[in-house]
Design a protein around this motif. Structure first.
Motif, PDB file in Angstrom:
ATOM      1  N   LEU A  11       0.948  -1.198  -0.080  1.00  0.00           N
ATOM      2  CA  LEU A  11       0.017  -0.040  -0.110  1.00  0.00           C
ATOM      3  C   LEU A  11       0.978   1.212  -0.027  1.00  0.00           C
ATOM      4  O   LEU A  11       0.599   2.306  -0.579  1.00  0.00           O
ATOM      5  CB  LEU A  11      -0.946  -0.098   1.346  1.00  0.00           C
ATOM      6  N   VAL A  12       2.052   1.181   0.850  1.00  0.00           N
ATOM      7  CA  VAL A  12       2.663   2.542   0.980  1.00  0.00           C
ATOM      8  C   VAL A  12       3.539   2.526  -0.454  1.00  0.00           C
ATOM      9  O   VAL A  12       3.510   3.714  -1.121  1.00  0.00           O
ATOM     10  CB  VAL A  12       3.865   2.089   1.872  1.00  0.00           C
ATOM     11  N   VAL A  13       3.967   1.569  -1.171  1.00  0.00           N
ATOM     12  CA  VAL A  13       4.232   1.490  -2.457  1.00  0.00           C
ATOM     13  C   VAL A  13       3.580   2.009  -3.476  1.00  0.00           C
ATOM     14  O   VAL A  13       3.835   3.054  -4.218  1.00  0.00           O
ATOM     15  CB  VAL A  13       4.955   0.053  -2.809  1.00  0.00           C
ATOM     16  N   ILE A  18       1.898   6.245  -7.310  1.00  0.00           N
ATOM     17  CA  ILE A  18       0.869   7.070  -7.781  1.00  0.00           C
ATOM     18  C   ILE A  18       1.204   8.589  -7.384  1.00  0.00           C
ATOM     19  O   ILE A  18       1.090   9.528  -8.609  1.00  0.00           O
ATOM     20  CB  ILE A  18      -0.341   6.468  -7.204  1.00  0.00           C
ATOM     21  N   ALA A  19       1.981   8.692  -6.337  1.00  0.00           N
ATOM     22  CA  ALA A  19       2.374  10.402  -6.327  1.00  0.00           C
ATOM     23  C   ALA A  19       3.284  10.544  -7.014  1.00  0.00           C
ATOM     24  O   ALA A  19       3.399  11.658  -7.543  1.00  0.00           O
ATOM     25  CB  ALA A  19       2.895  10.423  -4.532  1.00  0.00           C
ATOM     26  N   PHE A  20       4.314   9.594  -7.441  1.00  0.00           N
ATOM     27  CA  PHE A  20       5.335  10.155  -8.393  1.00  0.00           C
ATOM     28  C   PHE A  20       4.852  10.088  -9.691  1.00  0.00           C
ATOM     29  O   PHE A  20       5.357  10.858 -10.314  1.00  0.00           O
ATOM     30  CB  PHE A  20       6.294   8.694  -8.146  1.00  0.00           C
ATOM     31  N   GLY A  21       3.918   9.371 -10.185  1.00  0.00           N
ATOM     32  CA  GLY A  21       3.242   9.458 -11.444  1.00  0.00           C
ATOM     33  C   GLY A  21       2.409  10.620 -11.606  1.00  0.00           C
ATOM     34  O   GLY A  21       2.289  11.117 -12.780  1.00  0.00           O
ATOM     35  N   ALA A  22       1.950  11.172 -10.565  1.00  0.00           N
ATOM     36  CA  ALA A  22       1.133  12.496 -10.669  1.00  0.00           C
ATOM     37  C   ALA A  22       2.225  13.389 -10.873  1.00  0.00           C
ATOM     38  O   ALA A  22       1.711  14.675 -11.633  1.00  0.00           O
ATOM     39  CB  ALA A  22       0.435  12.630  -9.416  1.00  0.00           C
ATOM     40  N   VAL A  51      -7.047  -0.054  -1.253  1.00  0.00           N
ATOM     41  CA  VAL A  51      -6.603   0.226  -2.384  1.00  0.00           C
ATOM     42  C   VAL A  51      -6.923   1.740  -2.763  1.00  0.00           C
ATOM     43  O   VAL A  51      -6.376   2.607  -3.441  1.00  0.00           O
ATOM     44  CB  VAL A  51      -6.645  -0.750  -3.469  1.00  0.00           C
ATOM     45  N   LEU A  52      -8.349   1.943  -2.625  1.00  0.00           N
ATOM     46  CA  LEU A  52      -8.927   3.305  -2.958  1.00  0.00           C
ATOM     47  C   LEU A  52      -8.243   4.191  -2.265  1.00  0.00           C
ATOM     48  O   LEU A  52      -8.013   5.307  -2.894  1.00  0.00           O
ATOM     49  CB  LEU A  52     -10.557   3.255  -2.643  1.00  0.00           C
ATOM     50  N   ALA A  53      -8.170   4.003  -0.973  1.00  0.00           N
ATOM     51  CA  ALA A  53      -7.635   5.345  -0.079  1.00  0.00           C
ATOM     52  C   ALA A  53      -6.072   5.454  -0.667  1.00  0.00           C
ATOM     53  O   ALA A  53      -5.487   6.396  -0.682  1.00  0.00           O
ATOM     54  CB  ALA A  53      -7.609   4.875   1.325  1.00  0.00           C
ATOM     55  N   ALA A  54      -5.420   4.353  -0.898  1.00  0.00           N
ATOM     56  CA  ALA A  54      -3.803   4.404  -1.273  1.00  0.00           C
ATOM     57  C   ALA A  54      -3.909   5.254  -2.435  1.00  0.00           C
ATOM     58  O   ALA A  54      -3.216   6.329  -2.680  1.00  0.00           O
ATOM     59  CB  ALA A  54      -3.167   3.185  -1.395  1.00  0.00           C
ATOM     60  N   GLY A  55      -4.670   5.136  -3.568  1.00  0.00           N
ATOM     61  CA  GLY A  55      -4.937   5.627  -4.905  1.00  0.00           C
ATOM     62  C   GLY A  55      -5.238   7.095  -4.743  1.00  0.00           C
ATOM     63  O   GLY A  55      -4.502   8.068  -5.240  1.00  0.00           O
ATOM     64  N   ALA A  59      -2.663  10.231  -5.494  1.00  0.00           N
ATOM     65  CA  ALA A  59      -3.113  11.330  -6.469  1.00  0.00           C
ATOM     66  C   ALA A  59      -3.083  12.618  -5.920  1.00  0.00           C
ATOM     67  O   ALA A  59      -2.575  13.864  -6.439  1.00  0.00           O
ATOM     68  CB  ALA A  59      -4.276  10.893  -7.014  1.00  0.00           C
ATOM     69  N   TYR A  60      -3.561  12.724  -4.710  1.00  0.00           N
ATOM     70  CA  TYR A  60      -3.773  13.922  -3.943  1.00  0.00           C
ATOM     71  C   TYR A  60      -2.167  14.540  -3.451  1.00  0.00           C
ATOM     72  O   TYR A  60      -1.824  15.655  -3.748  1.00  0.00           O
ATOM     73  CB  TYR A  60      -4.265  13.738  -2.474  1.00  0.00           C
ATOM     74  N   LEU A  61      -1.261  13.821  -2.998  1.00  0.00           N
ATOM     75  CA  LEU A  61      -0.073  14.090  -2.695  1.00  0.00           C
ATOM     76  C   LEU A  61       0.692  14.676  -3.986  1.00  0.00           C
ATOM     77  O   LEU A  61       1.296  15.435  -3.958  1.00  0.00           O
ATOM     78  CB  LEU A  61       0.618  13.083  -1.968  1.00  0.00           C
TER      79      LEU A  61
END
Length: 189
Positions: A11-13, A18-22, A51-55, A59-61
């Motif tokens: 989940l951390v990964v 996702i943050a990196f991809g944003a 998974v929803l919370a991690a995504g 995305a937010y970060l």
């Protein structure tokens, strides 16, 4: 407790990818989230919430990092990249649309392929307030996460084989995120 296939480290990964991809939009974040949703749906459906919370968080970060970086350095960057200049009519129009309905503008830009960065950059360069961005980004990142988790759930529910569902979810997520970018745009005359 999280099932063996979807541990806390995963989940951390997922948040980090996702943050990196944003921030660096070459990482396929939508297909990554859809694939994680397929795996979570197969293992333990309640893990979809994780998974929803991690995504959502990733995305937010990532969006916040982009906004802060362009808010802090935008003037210098805009001077070097002509299409980023804040006095350009396109940036001005985008800022006006954002101010008219910021939640809708941010959410739609997050869901349209290649729409998020221009809107984030226009908002940052035009002085859109950080506190308003932080709130509207909650909605846009959440809508994006729900969309791609939904693609993963649909793939996992429709296709009985986990491997085939994973491939189908990734293909659909790529189609949603990449095909519209590749299609030629028609300009109004």
């Amino acid at each position: 407790m999280v099932a063996d296939d979807l541990g806390w480290v995963h989940l951390v990964v997922l948040v980090a990818v996702i943050a990196f991809g944003a921030v660096v939009p070459v990482v396929p974040t939508g297909p990554t989230l859809a694939a994680a949703a397929v795996l979570a749906h197969d293992e333990a459906p309640w893990e979809l919430l994780l998974v929803l919370a991690a995504g959502w968080l990733g995305a937010y970060l990532g969006d916040c990092v982009v906004f802060v970086v362009f808010s802090a350095t935008g003037g210098r960057v805009a001077d070097k990249v002509p299409w980023l200049r804040a006095d350009r009519p396109a940036v001005t129009r985008m800022r006006t649309r954002i101010e008219e309905n910021d939640v809708a503008a941010m959410t739609v830009s997050r869901l349209i392929p290649a729409g998020r960065l221009p809107v984030l950059i226009a908002a940052a360069l035009s002085g859109y307030p950080w506190h308003r961005f932080a709130v509207t980004c909650v909605f846009s990142a959440g809508a994006w996460a729900v969309l791609y988790v939904g693609i993963g759930v649909l793939g996992g529910a429709v296709v009985p084989s986990n491997t085939v569902a994973l491939i189908a979810a990734v293909v659909v997520a790529f189609a949603v995120g990449v095909v519209p970018k590749a299609m030629p745009r028609r300009h109004a005359t």
